[in-house]
Design an enzyme around this catalytic site. Structure first.
Site, PDB file in Angstrom:
ATOM      1  N   ASN A  86       0.852  -1.195   0.000  1.00  0.00           N
ATOM      2  CA  ASN A  86       0.000   0.000   0.000  1.00  0.00           C
ATOM      3  C   ASN A  86       0.889   1.246   0.000  1.00  0.00           C
ATOM      4  O   ASN A  86       1.767   1.384  -0.842  1.00  0.00           O
ATOM      5  CB  ASN A  86      -0.977  -0.025   1.183  1.00  0.00           C
ATOM      6  CG  ASN A  86      -2.185   0.875   0.961  1.00  0.00           C
ATOM      7  OD1 ASN A  86      -2.823   0.793  -0.083  1.00  0.00           O
ATOM      8  ND2 ASN A  86      -2.494   1.743   1.905  1.00  0.00           N
ATOM      9  N   ASP A 136      -6.040   9.332   4.479  1.00  0.00           N
ATOM     10  CA  ASP A 136      -5.369   8.506   3.474  1.00  0.00           C
ATOM     11  C   ASP A 136      -3.929   9.005   3.297  1.00  0.00           C
ATOM     12  O   ASP A 136      -3.265   9.326   4.267  1.00  0.00           O
ATOM     13  CB  ASP A 136      -6.160   8.527   2.170  1.00  0.00           C
ATOM     14  CG  ASP A 136      -5.998   7.234   1.374  1.00  0.00           C
ATOM     15  OD1 ASP A 136      -4.853   6.778   1.197  1.00  0.00           O
ATOM     16  OD2 ASP A 136      -7.013   6.678   0.916  1.00  0.00           O
TER      17      ASP A 136
END
Length: 289
Positions: A100, A196
């Site tokens: 990620n 995020d």
């Protein structure tokens, strides 16, 4: 200038934007579609590279090579041909996880995260890589994001988006290794939108993409909210400093999880944007392999 669509190529999960000032090129990923995209800021078409496995981040090694982070680990990419050569395996035997968020520390070390492919609780981790050495920093992370550093390399940040607590910690400027324990920086529990991806400018301002909030939030070094900049897509994912002076912000977005009705209401979802904001940014350092 007004906010513009930098690329109208819609990504299911656009992530990992990284700008190469030597070629004026922005790279980013559609993680779920196993592809990397690139586009010159000066114009031209968006190029797409099918990778064959999920990937989420890229860093420059030198003028000829790049380091690519995928679901099986770190790979060396030939910038001219796109050929990938395995460099270091990371959780390759665990087919339930993928890579990620990632960011290069000013010293050249790479911090990167892994997570469950279905965001399973505690299935991921955050790692440190530097000059051929790999260390596990933080285990049991569900959705690692907001990995970023102050310009002097003395401060690191990260978040588990599943919890929405953004942490700050002291960092060794020479190695990029943590010093001491993480301390709470921003608490967004219960708020609409997830914390995020993030970047930190030369003034120490952290610019965060708010998943589900359709905006970029700017936090001062003390954690207070300075301003919010709208993004033309609800699921903003990650920003990057772009341009020769690193004084602009590009941001990726995603369509993941949106119904047909939601997509009609969010027509620019998944696209990549150049925002109407001037910043005191900085270019990413090269990673030392």
């Amino acid at each position: 200038m007004a906010t513009v669509i930098l690329s109208d190529e819609a990504c299911s999960l656009g992530e990992g934007p990284t700008y190469d000032p030597a070629t004026d090129t922005l790279y980013w990923f559609d993680i779920l579609a196993s592809r990397m995209l690139e586009r010159k800021l000066s114009g031209g078409a968006t190029r797409t590279h099918q990778l064959g496995e999920m990937a989420s981040a890229i860093a420059t090694i030198d003028g000829e090579r790049q380091l690519l982070l995928t679901e099986t680990g770190l790979h060396i990419r030939d910038a001219a041909t796109g050929k990938l050569t395995p460099h270091m395996s990371v959780e390759a035997a665990n087919t339930g996880t993928r890579s990620n968020d990632a960011r290069v520390h000013p010293c050249g070390a790479l911090w990167f995260g892994t997570m469950g492919k279905n965001a399973e609780a505690g299935a991921g981790a955050i790692y440190w890589y530097f000059r051929g050495e790999l260390r596990l920093l933080f285990p049991a992370i569900s959705i690692p994001n907001s990995i970023c550093f102050s310009a002097d390399g003395k401060t690191a940040y990260f978040v588990d988006t599943a919890v929405n607590l953004l942490y700050r910690l002291d960092c060794d400027a020479d190695t990029g290794l943590p010093l001491g324990e993480p301390k709470l920086f921003v608490d967004r529990r219960g708020d609409k939108g997830g914390i995020d991806g993030s970047v930190v400018d030369r003034d120490g301002v952290l610019w965060n993409a708010c998943w589900g909030g359709g905006r970029l939030d700017a936090y001062a070094p003390d954690g207070s909210l300075l301003r919010s900049v709208p993004v033309p897509a609800g699921q903003a994912t990650c920003p990057a400093f772009v341009g020769a002076a690193a004084d602009r912000l590009a941001v990726t977005s995603a369509t993941e999880g949106l119904s047909a009705e939601a997509l009609r209401a969010d027509p620019h979802a998944g696209k990549t944007f150049l925002l109407d904001v001037v910043v005191n940014g900085r270019h990413e350092p090269n990673v030392l392999v």
